[in-house]
Every structure is written in C-alpha cells, then in structure tokens.
Design a protein around this motif. Structure first.
Motif, short mmCIF file in Angstrom:
data_model
loop_
_atom_site.label_atom_id
_atom_site.label_comp_id
_atom_site.label_asym_id
_atom_site.label_seq_id
_atom_site.Cartn_x
_atom_site.Cartn_y
_atom_site.Cartn_z
N ARG A 261 6.64 22.38 51.54
CA ARG A 261 6.52 22.94 53.01
C ARG A 261 6.20 22.11 53.90
NH1 ARG A 261 3.75 28.93 51.96
NH2 ARG A 261 5.43 29.74 50.50
N ASN A 262 5.27 20.91 53.80
CA ASN A 262 4.97 20.14 54.73
C ASN A 262 4.95 18.73 54.10
OD1 ASN A 262 3.81 21.70 57.23
ND2 ASN A 262 3.13 22.95 55.44
N PRO B 243 6.28 20.52 59.32
CA PRO B 243 7.08 21.14 58.13
C PRO B 243 8.11 20.43 57.56
CG PRO B 243 6.42 22.27 60.32
CD PRO B 243 6.10 21.00 60.59
N THR B 244 8.84 20.89 56.64
CA THR B 244 9.84 20.12 55.98
C THR B 244 11.32 20.55 56.76
OG1 THR B 244 10.09 21.69 54.17
CG2 THR B 244 8.49 19.90 53.97
N THR B 245 11.22 21.41 57.51
CA THR B 245 12.26 22.00 58.29
C THR B 245 13.11 20.92 59.12
OG1 THR B 245 11.02 22.70 60.18
CG2 THR B 245 11.53 24.34 58.37
N THR B 246 14.27 21.05 59.43
CA THR B 246 14.93 20.07 60.37
C THR B 246 14.25 19.79 61.57
OG1 THR B 246 17.30 20.70 59.48
CG2 THR B 246 17.19 19.65 61.30
N GLY C 211 10.99 20.14 62.01
CA GLY C 211 9.79 19.48 61.90
C GLY C 211 10.04 18.35 61.55
N THR D 220 21.21 31.74 53.45
CA THR D 220 20.01 30.76 53.22
C THR D 220 20.98 29.39 52.39
OG1 THR D 220 18.50 32.32 53.20
CG2 THR D 220 18.27 30.29 52.14
N GLN E 216 21.17 25.69 53.76
CA GLN E 216 20.97 24.44 52.71
C GLN E 216 21.67 23.24 52.72
OE1 GLN E 216 19.17 26.96 49.48
NE2 GLN E 216 16.93 26.61 50.16
N GLU F 151 22.53 21.42 55.50
CA GLU F 151 21.72 20.39 55.97
C GLU F 151 21.57 19.09 54.79
OE1 GLU F 151 16.87 20.79 56.95
OE2 GLU F 151 17.51 21.88 55.19
#
Length: 356
Positions: free
Chosen positions: A19-20, A40-43, A45, A219, A223, A226
């Motif tokens: 997650r991070n 965060p591991t999001t785009t 983030g 979802t 993914q 990404e």
C-alpha cells in the motif's frame, strides 16, 4: 575504480510495500540522510513521491534509485523512475547482524537500503530485469480478466433465463441493461408465494455477483492500463483499436527481445500468416487457424474496431472491396499488418519505460 558515493550525487533508498512505499533521500558523497517519507503506491502517490524527491535533489539525474523488490512490489515505481531517465538497481543483500540492537522501522530500512550501496563498485550493483515482473503481472491480470468475463456471461445468461421464466417485474425479453441488473441487486425480500420468493432471492444473488464482477473488471482494466504504460507496449495504446487488454496480450505472447526472430515468425505465432489455398487458375490464400489463438483473437478485435472506427482503414476496405476482395480476405490482410506493427513496436530500439 570509483565507488557509488563518487559516481552519483544522490541515492534514493525505497522500502516497498503493497500500500505504501517509504523513501529515503541520501547525499551520496557524505552519506547524510536528507529526509524520509512514505507515499501511497497509487499513480498519484508515485507522482507526489517523484516531486518530493525532485525538491531534495534539484531534479539531478545523477541520482541512483535503490528499490527493494524492483520486480515485484516496486515494479511500477521502478518503471516510472526508469522512464524519467534515472538509473534503478535492486536493493543489495542486507546483513541483519550489522544492525542488531539499532532498531527497525520502515524509514530506517529505506535509509539502510540507500546507504548500503555507497561503498559498492558499479559492477557490484544488482540490476533487475524489470520487464519480467511486469509481464508476469500482466499474465495474471489477463487470465483473471478472462475468468471474470466468462463468469459474468454465465451469470447474465442465468439471470436473463430466470427473469423470463418467472414474472418478477422485469421485462427480460431483450438483453438486460446495467440499470436493470442494479435494480434487481437491491431488491428486498417480499411476502409472496414460495416459488416467487426463491426465484427473487436467486435473482438478487446473480445480480449482485454481476455487479461485483463489473467492478472487478473495471479495476482489472485500470491495473492493466497502469502496467502497460510502463512497458514496451505503451505506444500501442495510442493506436486506434488497441486497448490495455489487447496490448497486454501482445506483450505477454511476444515476451522479450529475441524470443521471436522476425516479423514473419511473429505473424505465424499469431496465426495471421497467409496459407496458400490456390486451385487451378484461382490464386488465393486462406486464414491460418494455427498459432496462439489468444493473440489471434486480440488482433481480430483490433482489426474489427479499426474497420469500424478508423477512417484510413475504412478507405482501405472500400478500395479492396472494389478490387473484388472478400471481407475475410481483407480482415486477414489487416491482421497481418497489425502483427507487423506490433512486432516493430515491441522491438523498437527506443528505450522502453521498464527495460528488458
């Protein structure tokens, strides 16, 4: 021979998690820790993390990124960083005994990951094969998507049949719409005869499963997108007809540079190479029914999309039809052309975002 502390201005150590990610910026010449922070591991983030690192390093490309799990949890980050021109290496093996009694935390781990390479020579660095991790992840996502799509189709068919046989207040003579499925999914139990009550409960179960699968497919698509954006297949997303699913299939079948020796070999692998089917005075070719059928299906869908939405392709189709070519022959030619384009894109000498 020079060591890392002499070759780079900064080192960024990254302790990766699901997650991070925790980042530590280190001055290479002194080994001084400038700052640590998690994102965060999001785009979004990762973009914030890149900006944060850039503020500490002044955007200096002479910054070495040392990422733990660069081919797993850190694959997307590693691909993004590589695409921006930075050098990425895998975290070196850590000696736990050397830090005995000094405590353990994610910020400390990130700092240790970064400082561990300062005294190493360049040839001692562990350079990850980032593409392997991305391709493996894409294979999992494509397989999961196929499974979810198959289950969704079965659930839709079962729900439609159930609503046609039982009068539950939904007109199912035509294919069910998304609004109808959502309506059924929120039905509550009613005081009605047992047959209708059981049928209604089953309809609700099927509808809720369809809604869940729709969210899962959404979802999954995000993914795939990404990962494709940091892969050699990224340029395919700019081509008419190609989406994240078709691009992922092309990349996973192609696999890596050198696996497929030529355009003709890739066309044969895709099952789009022409097969002679001449007889007497008639000279023609037929579709190839061999090769990888998943890749063939992906190219088939792209070809159909271009024949419908791409003006240039529509003009080509009209021209060939005027010459007496059949729709199947035209589609075969288009799929052969698409296979050639995919092969050239994936084997482009331009540096990719992930390296292979």
């Amino acid at each position: 021979m020079s060591i890392i502390a002499q070759l780079f201005a900064f080192v960024v150590g990254v302790d990766t998690h699901a997650r991070n990610h925790v980042y530590a910026v280190i001055c290479a010449s002194t080994g001084r820790l400038l700052d640590t922070r998690d994102f965060p591991t999001t785009t979004a983030g990762i973009k914030r993390a890149m900006s944060w690192v850039g503020r500490h390093t002044g955007g200096d490309l002479s910054t070495l990124w040392v990422i733990e799990g660069a081919a797993s949890y850190g694959a997307i980050l590693a691909g993004t960083v590589t695409g921006l021109g930075y050098e990425v290496v895998e975290a070196p093996w850590m000696n736990a005994k050397a830090h005995h009694g000094l405590g353990k935390s994610d910020p400390l781990d990130a700092a240790r990951i970064g400082t561990a390479v300062l005294n190493l020579k360049e040839e001692q660095l562990r350079r990850p094969r980032l593409g392997d991790g991305v391709r493996a992840a894409l294979r999992v996502l494509v397989s999961a998507r196929d499974s979810m799509a198959t289950e969704r189709t079965k659930s839709i068919n079962a729900l439609t049949a159930l609503l046609r046989v039982n009068d539950l207040g939904i007109d199912a003579r035509r294919p069910l719409t998304a609004v109808q499925v959502i309506t059924v999914s929120v039905w509550r139990a009613r005081n009605e005869e047992i047959a209708h009550a059981v049928a209604r409960a089953e309809a609700v179960r099927l509808a809720r499963r369809i809604v869940d699968l729709d969210q899962g497919l959404k979802t999954n698509n995000a993914q795939l997108t990404e990962l494709i954006k940091i892969s050699p297949a990224a340029p395919l997303l700019e081509e008419t007809g190609f989406g994240p699913v078709s691009a992922a299939v092309c990349l996973t079948v192609w696999s890596h540079p050198g696996r497929v020796r030529s355009q003709a070999a890739f066309a044969a692998l895709a099952g789009v190479s022409p097969i002679p089917a001449s007889s007497g005075n008639t000279v023609r070719h037929r579709l190839n029914r061999g090769g990888d059928r998943t890749l063939n299906k992906a190219l088939h869908i792209v070809a159909l999309s271009r024949m419908t939405h791409d003006p240039e392709t529509r003009n080509y189709v009209e021209k060939r039809q005027a010459e007496g070519r059949t729709t199947k022959e035209i589609r075969r030619s288009l799929k052969r052309y698409l296979a050639r384009k995919v092969y050239r894109t994936l084997n482009s000498p331009k540096p990719s975002l992930i390296g292979a």
